[in-house]
Design an enzyme around this catalytic site. Structure first.
Site, PDB file in Angstrom:
ATOM      1  N   ASP A  79       0.814  -1.220   0.000  1.00  0.00           N
ATOM      2  CA  ASP A  79       0.000   0.000   0.000  1.00  0.00           C
ATOM      3  C   ASP A  79       0.850   1.275   0.000  1.00  0.00           C
ATOM      4  OD1 ASP A  79      -2.721  -0.617  -0.147  1.00  0.00           O
ATOM      5  OD2 ASP A  79      -2.908  -1.003   2.006  1.00  0.00           O
ATOM      6  N   ARG A 104       0.285  -1.915   7.559  1.00  0.00           N
ATOM      7  CA  ARG A 104       0.933  -0.721   7.005  1.00  0.00           C
ATOM      8  C   ARG A 104       1.912  -0.065   7.985  1.00  0.00           C
ATOM      9  NH1 ARG A 104      -2.630   3.407   3.579  1.00  0.00           N
ATOM     10  NH2 ARG A 104      -0.527   3.755   2.771  1.00  0.00           N
ATOM     11  N   ARG A 150     -10.043   5.822  10.914  1.00  0.00           N
ATOM     12  CA  ARG A 150      -8.611   5.608  11.074  1.00  0.00           C
ATOM     13  C   ARG A 150      -8.016   6.406  12.244  1.00  0.00           C
ATOM     14  NH1 ARG A 150      -6.457   2.974   6.308  1.00  0.00           N
ATOM     15  NH2 ARG A 150      -8.177   1.612   5.726  1.00  0.00           N
ATOM     16  N   HIS A 179     -11.371   7.484   4.753  1.00  0.00           N
ATOM     17  CA  HIS A 179     -10.433   8.598   4.948  1.00  0.00           C
ATOM     18  C   HIS A 179     -11.140   9.869   4.468  1.00  0.00           C
ATOM     19  CE1 HIS A 179      -6.327   6.269   4.661  1.00  0.00           C
ATOM     20  NE2 HIS A 179      -6.496   6.699   5.897  1.00  0.00           N
ATOM     21  N   CYS A 273      -4.943   9.939  -3.096  1.00  0.00           N
ATOM     22  CA  CYS A 273      -4.247   8.990  -2.210  1.00  0.00           C
ATOM     23  C   CYS A 273      -2.800   8.787  -2.643  1.00  0.00           C
ATOM     24  CB  CYS A 273      -4.940   7.638  -2.224  1.00  0.00           C
ATOM     25  SG  CYS A 273      -6.600   7.653  -1.555  1.00  0.00           S
TER      26      CYS A 273
HETATM   27  N1  ARG Z   1      -5.305   0.381   1.125  1.00  0.00           N
HETATM   28  C1  ARG Z   1      -5.018   1.643   1.710  1.00  0.00           C
HETATM   29  C2  ARG Z   1      -5.613   1.705   3.107  1.00  0.00           C
HETATM   30  O1  ARG Z   1      -6.668   1.195   3.311  1.00  0.00           O
HETATM   31  C3  ARG Z   1      -5.540   2.770   0.870  1.00  0.00           C
HETATM   32  C4  ARG Z   1      -5.175   4.108   1.373  1.00  0.00           C
HETATM   33  C5  ARG Z   1      -5.746   5.219   0.546  1.00  0.00           C
HETATM   34  N2  ARG Z   1      -5.227   6.469   0.894  1.00  0.00           N
HETATM   35  C6  ARG Z   1      -5.924   7.574   1.107  1.00  0.00           C
HETATM   36  N3  ARG Z   1      -5.283   8.673   1.272  1.00  0.00           N
HETATM   37  N4  ARG Z   1      -7.226   7.565   1.178  1.00  0.00           N
HETATM   38  O2  ARG Z   1      -5.006   2.239   4.004  1.00  0.00           O
END
Ligand code: ARG
Length: 287
Positions: A79, A104, A150, A179, A273
């Site tokens: 990612d 991550r 998040r 996000h 992103c």
């Molecule tokens: N697969 C990543 C996650 O879920 C995607 C992140 C996308 N980034 C963003 N800035 N929205 O963390």
């Protein structure tokens, strides 16, 4: 008798300013886990296609005069292409990210190291869970911040203190828009676009109060990741599928520039992103 043509209020002239962007090439991109509803590890990913789309994104930003720096991706961090999550940089102050998911987590120190080798006034790692520009959008006089999936309100407080800017907390309620940058896009210091249904009623009130002239995106714009776009004040780089949003931007004097990164959508990301902006700080009143 002369026909009376209705007066058309012309859209303001939009002015682009040159930006500094950070991207991370999807050399190691794949979908091996699911941490948002867009990710399906069973669905095949075409990395060559992802790379080709990413190359076009990079070339398009450069063709518009913007500076693009790249962070090398790391094997085992599929990612890491989503550079928006690397941190927040405003006026030479940088905060590197701390990721919510263990998958991550190692990206935080990797991005931190990259920042540490740059000429920044100050760099600190986030102590609270904080996925950088994924949830924090610099809007000139303030930072708009997502909460709910998040990061937490304590992350908002940490950012407000570090950057010495007001942080406006906005609760996200739809897991597809996990996000802030999937549901809201800053177009310039006084103009934003967003998808109301992604926000709690209180957040919608806040946005309506702060941005009465905002562009409101529809369902199709939102699921097309149209709000996950990038504005330089005039050009708006965004997914070609966000057709109503593209029309609304044009109507308001912006120049939409469609960029297709649909292969990266399999990771749950779009144009924005993939991009971190190194923002200049603007201390004058927005006008
Ligand atoms: N697969 C990543 C996650 O879920 C995607 C992140 C996308 N980034 C963003 N800035 N929205 O963390």
């Amino acid at each position: 008798m002369t026909a009376v043509t209705p007066l058309r209020v012309s859209a303001p002239t939009r002015v682009a300013s040159l930006r500094r962007y950070v991207l991370c090439r999807p050399d190691h991109f794949e979908v091996t886990y699911a941490i948002n509803p867009w990710m399906d590890p069973a669905a095949p990913v075409d990395r060559a296609r992802a790379l080709a789309q990413w190359d076009v994104l990079r070339a398009t930003l450069e063709a518009h005069g913007h500076t693009v720096d790249t962070v090398p991706g790391e094997p085992g961090l599929p990612d890491m292409v989503f550079a928006a999550n690397s941190g927040i940089v405003i006026g030479g102050l940088a905060m590197s990210a701390r990721f919510a998911h263990p998958e991550r987590a190692a990206e935080g120190p990797a991005f931190h190291q990259w920042f540490a080798a740059r000429e920044l006034r100050e760099l600190a790692p986030a102590t609270e869970i904080n996925e950088g520009e994924g949830d924090f959008a610099f809007a000139g006089q303030r930072i708009l911040a997502g909460v709910g999936f998040r990061c937490s309100l304590s992350a908002h407080a940490e950012v407000a203190q570090y950057f010495d800017l007001p942080v406006i907390s906005l609760e996200l309620v739809d897991p597809r828009f996990y996000h802030l940058d999937t549901a809201l896009m800053v177009l310039d210091d006084t103009t934003i676009a967003y998808y109301p249904a992604a926000f709690s009623p209180a957040a919608r009130d806040t946005l309506a109060h702060l941005y009465p002239d905002a562009i409101l995106a529809d369902d199709n714009d939102a699921v097309s990741f149209g709000l996950n776009g990038l504005s330089d004040g005039r050009h708006v780089f965004l997914d070609p599928g966000a057709t109503s949003l593209i029309a609304a931007l044009r109507e308001r004097g912006f120049t939409p520039v469609p960029v297709d990164v649909s292969e990266l959508r399999k990771g749950g990301g779009g144009v924005k992103c993939c991009v971190l902006e190194l923002h200049n700080r603007r201390d004058t009143t927005a006008g």
